[in-house]
Structure formats: C-alpha cells, structure tokens
Design an enzyme around this catalytic site. Structure first.
Site, PDB file in Angstrom:
ATOM      1  N   SER A 183     123.292 -70.388  72.355  1.00  0.00           N
ATOM      2  CA  SER A 183     122.463 -70.096  73.519  1.00  0.00           C
ATOM      3  C   SER A 183     123.072 -69.089  74.475  1.00  0.00           C
ATOM      4  CB  SER A 183     122.149 -71.393  74.278  1.00  0.00           C
ATOM      5  OG  SER A 183     123.342 -72.008  74.739  1.00  0.00           O
ATOM      6  N   HIS A 211     117.287 -73.458  70.218  1.00  0.00           N
ATOM      7  CA  HIS A 211     116.944 -72.076  70.551  1.00  0.00           C
ATOM      8  C   HIS A 211     116.438 -71.311  69.332  1.00  0.00           C
ATOM      9  CE1 HIS A 211     118.294 -71.795  74.761  1.00  0.00           C
ATOM     10  NE2 HIS A 211     119.180 -72.709  74.419  1.00  0.00           N
ATOM     11  N   LYS A 242     111.645 -75.989  75.010  1.00  0.00           N
ATOM     12  CA  LYS A 242     111.876 -74.543  75.039  1.00  0.00           C
ATOM     13  C   LYS A 242     110.649 -73.832  74.449  1.00  0.00           C
ATOM     14  CE  LYS A 242     116.902 -74.687  75.307  1.00  0.00           C
ATOM     15  NZ  LYS A 242     117.058 -76.111  75.631  1.00  0.00           N
TER      16      LYS A 242
END
Length: 396
Positions: A183, A211, A242
């Site tokens: 990340s 991610h 996310k």
C-alpha cells in the site's frame, strides 16, 4: 493519570516539533473524486476509491433498500443470531469472485488478518512474512505462537533462506504471507515465484489483497489473477472498504476447511457484531459491478499512466509501477516536513493529498501517496499535477 498526562503531552509536542503530526481533515460531503472539506472544495486523490464506487447510485440504492428490508444493525455475533441469509450470499459471491471454495466475513480486514494466524498456526509451525506487510498482518502474526521469519521485501533469495531456516527448525506447517499490492509503494508481490518456492518447500501461501481486489488482474479478481496463480494461492484476505464500495468489512477466502475452522475459533469473528445489513447489500452490488464491467478498470489504468507521465515530465521522483497507488517521493532528513508542507499547499489549491512519514514508512523515505480513481477525469489528473508543481515552487 497524575503525571501521565504531562508525559503524553511531551511526547505529542515532540511529534509536532518533528513535523510528524497527523491531522484529520473534516469532509462535509460523501466520498467521491470531488469532495468538500471544512477548508473548501477539493479534488480527492487520497482515497482507496479505486473504481469510483463509494457513491455509486446503484450501491447507495442497494444499501438504502437493505435498511428497509433487513434493518439497521445485527446486534449480535454471527453464531448467536447475527447471520442473515444475505451474509451467506455475500460470502459465496466473494469466494466465486476471488476463486476459492468459500469465504468468511469479518468486521474489517484488520480483524481478518488478526484472527487467522493463531487459528491455523501453533508453536510447532512457522510463518514467513514479507518485511513490508500491512500492520494487520504483523499484529496477527504476533498473536500466534508460531515461529516467525521475515524476508526482505519481494526478495526471493531471502525468502528461500527463510524457508530453509523454517525447515531446519522442524516446522510442521509453514505459511508464507504477503501483501498482494504493497500500500505504501504500489508494488505487486512476485506471486508466481512465491508459489514456486512454496511448492518446493511444501508451504502454504496467503495473500492480503486489500489494495488489489476489484481492479487488479484482467477481470479485477486480484493480484493472484494478475500473476496467473489463482489456483496456487491457498488463502486470500481482503476488504470491502476500498475498491469494493468503500464501506466496511473484510474477508478470508480459502478452502472450506479453513473457513469452517475460522468460524469455530477466530476470535474477531466470534466476538464481534456481524457486518451491518446495509453494508452487506451494498457490497454485493459493488462486487457485481466490479465483476460485470471492465470500463472502470480501463479508465483507472489510463488515469494512472497519465499521472505518471506528467509527473515524470515535471521532474518529480516516483516509485515505478503500474498500480493506481503512485508514491511521490520526498527523500532525506527534511523530506517528512517538505512532504507535509507540499500537501498543505496543494489543499489550499483545491487538491486533497496526504503526506506519509515515519513510522508509517521508513525514515528518510517520506512521500505523498497519490491514489487514482476511475472517477477522475483527465482534467482532474492534469489539475493534480499542476497543483504539485505550484506547491513545490511555493515550498521550495
């Protein structure tokens, strides 16, 4: 608290003096590519909203409908009376999307990573972890009694050495764990080589794809798809917070036996309320949107490529890569302060970014982590670059 408050204040004052204070800016609108803060309107380049789904009308509608159909909260853990049929529907949808037999929901991916290691690994086992893995993995490993080995970031020679060390210690089970996409750097893990070594040493492979899920890989199924190892990764953890709508909740996706054992023994699962009904419904719609349309992923890639090109031409130092995370580096002793000043100057120009410094990243490696979204227009990207140039000139 006698005396302790003064000690804590001194520590806070030192953080401030070092230029490392992290301040929370207050948003006054929904999460999107264009937001408003208490300091004015801004282009948002620091959210994990990779596919632009956080305010998608179909997701909002699904969540709103779920409030009427399923209520506001579960008021219970899963094994008592906290499981609705839609919880199981979402778990099956996640498993199908990432390519496993089943999955299990947690309140967050932090909880998922915090609960899995002590369930799967005992004192006779070993965990081999990338040095730059997310804090949730580090904390989860600490909760287990397993022997711990750490290898240098994406260094396959060092991974081999640590696997040899684990074997020499007589480990019963060995689990290699890595972020799928790191990340702070935007790098992908070399999963093909990791799986090769795992097979050579009889180890399992776990990937935190927080991610990556939804937008990495040809169909957005994650880093294991991008690396061609979907059938070779044993455990995938990830988040719904996310790319997949940006709500809350996390998951572990794996073999049926892993999921079933986690339901019996994973403490964050057993002792936390079930994910809220509206989040479950919205997340299902988000996965369906991510699964059924390639266009947001194409736009995201195009935006990231444009940003990298323009920033390089403007003379900024970027970490290489193809991820929508693009770290703009401010190295050196004064880098943390400079990055923070540049971020503040950019917000004054209507572009919202955040500076990262120690202890989030190593000392001397401060950065502004820019995160592109499919919701950004080409002009948005160009405006961001122009703000970087102007802020750099102002700060010096």
């Amino acid at each position: 608290m006698y005396g302790v408050k003064d000690q804590l204040r001194a520590e806070l004052d030192q953080i401030e003096a070092d230029g490392l204070t992290k301040r929370e800016r207050l948003n006054t609108t929904p999460q999107s590519s264009h937001i408003a803060t208490t300091q004015g309107e801004a282009l948002n380049f620091c959210a994990n909203n990779y596919l632009g789904l956080a305010d998608h009308p179909e997701i909002v509608a699904a969540a709103r409908d779920a409030l009427d159909t399923w209520g506001f909260g579960m008021a219970s853990v899963r094994f008592i009376c906290g499981t609705q049929t839609q919880h199981r529907d979402l778990e099956r949808l996640i498993a199908d999307f990432v390519g496993t037999e089943d999955s299990i929901l947690f309140p967050s991916c932090f909880d998922a990573n915090g609960g899995i290691f002590e369930v799967l690994l005992g004192a006779e086992d070993a965990v081999v972890s990338d040095e730059l893995n997310h804090a949730s993995i580090i904390d989860g490993v600490r909760l287990s009694k397993a022997q711990r080995f750490r290898y240098r970031n994406r260094d396959m020679d060092d991974l081999r050495a640590q696997l040899e060390a684990a074997r020499d210690k007589g480990a019963r089970r060995t689990l290699i764990v890595t972020d799928g996409a790191f990340s702070m750097d935007g790098y992908l893990a070399p999963l093909e080589q990791i799986c090769d070594l795992a097979e050579e040493f009889g180890a399992m492979v776990m990937v935190d794809d927080s991610h990556a899920t939804g937008f990495i890989g040809e169909n957005g199924r994650g880093s294991h798809e991008a690396c061609g190892v979907m059938d070779r990764v044993d455990i995938v953890t990830g988040t719904l917070g996310k790319a997949l709508g940006g709500g809350s909740g996390g998951f572990v996706a794996s073999a049926q036996e892993v999921v079933d054992l986690l339901k019996q023994r994973a403490r964050p699962y057993l002792f936390s309320n079930a994910v809220a009904p509206s989040v479950v419904a919205g997340s299902m719609k988000a996965i369906q949107l991510a699964r059924d349309s390639d266009e947001p992923r194409r736009v995201l890639r195009r935006n990231a490529e444009l940003f990298r090109t323009l920033m390089t031409e403007a003379g900024f130092e970027l970490l290489p890569g193809e991820h929508a995370i693009v770290p703009v580096m401010f190295p050196g002793e004064d880098g943390a302060r400079t990055a923070s000043q540049v971020a503040d100057a950019m917000l004054a120009r209507g572009v919202y970014v955040i500076a990262f410094s120690y202890p989030v990243v190593p000392k001397g490696r401060a950065r502004i982590r820019v995160q592109l979204s499919a919701a950004h227009s080409e002009q948005d990207v160009r405006t961001c670059v122009e703000a970087f140039v102007a802020a750099r000139d102002e700060v010096g």
